[in-house]
Design an enzyme around this catalytic site. Sequence first.
Site, mmCIF file in Angstrom:
data_model
loop_
_atom_site.group_PDB
_atom_site.id
_atom_site.type_symbol
_atom_site.label_atom_id
_atom_site.label_comp_id
_atom_site.label_asym_id
_atom_site.label_seq_id
_atom_site.Cartn_x
_atom_site.Cartn_y
_atom_site.Cartn_z
ATOM 1 N N CYS A 41 -0.805 48.101 37.336
ATOM 2 C CA CYS A 41 -0.178 48.023 38.658
ATOM 3 C C CYS A 41 -0.239 49.374 39.360
ATOM 4 C CB CYS A 41 1.269 47.579 38.510
ATOM 5 S SG CYS A 41 2.132 47.340 40.086
ATOM 6 N N ARG A 45 5.512 54.526 39.396
ATOM 7 C CA ARG A 45 6.252 54.845 38.169
ATOM 8 C C ARG A 45 5.453 54.540 36.913
ATOM 9 N NH1 ARG A 45 11.033 50.833 39.346
ATOM 10 N NH2 ARG A 45 9.159 49.619 39.897
ATOM 11 N N CYS A 100 8.606 44.826 38.457
ATOM 12 C CA CYS A 100 7.439 44.942 39.329
ATOM 13 C C CYS A 100 7.777 44.389 40.708
ATOM 14 C CB CYS A 100 6.262 44.164 38.728
ATOM 15 S SG CYS A 100 4.779 44.136 39.764
#
Length: 208
Positions: A41, A45, A100
């Site tokens: 992703c 972070r 997410c």
Amino acid sequence: MNLKQIFTNNQKWISEKLKTDNTYFENLSKGQEPEILYIGCSDSRVTAEDMMGAQPGEVFVHRNIANLVPNSDLSAMSVINFAVSHLKVKNIVVCGHYYCGGVKAAMTKADLGILNPWLRNIKDVYRIHQTELDDIADEETRYKRLVELNVQEQCLNVIKTPEYQKAVRERELAVHGWVFDIHSGKIIDLEIDFEAITKEIMGIYKLT
């Protein structure tokens, strides 16, 4: 982060590398032979190399919102082609992460403009597994499970590609589904049984 600080950090990084190996960048410029393709992703972070302790040249990385592998995405398909057919990676990792934002957005009915067709890939994952997900009463648990199922479906999308199918007939190549738990920092191997899952569907997707 201050942009000027990036250049200061870069000089410090160069100095640290050269202290231990004065030919570090000379050797790095000769080429790459990564054994892992990492599809993750874009979330700021979740930094692939940091959490795996990987060094430059060890992991070929592709990132997008919610770690998707749609066959209509030329970027993802090109990355898989290059990694499998040219770099000859031995492992393909699809790594999602709990909390997410992309998966969370796909669970809503909000109109998000240009994001709508992208997030529909995740909504399709929900549709495929709706019975299981709707049976989960706790919203956060359902959210986390959708993260995991999204990883599973994206792994299957990798397996459906001609590059993967051709490669596994000729050499060793494995697909792995992982989830990064931001709350603990741990990487979790979902240990997906792809052989069992693909047994029924590969009659449709298998290429000769």
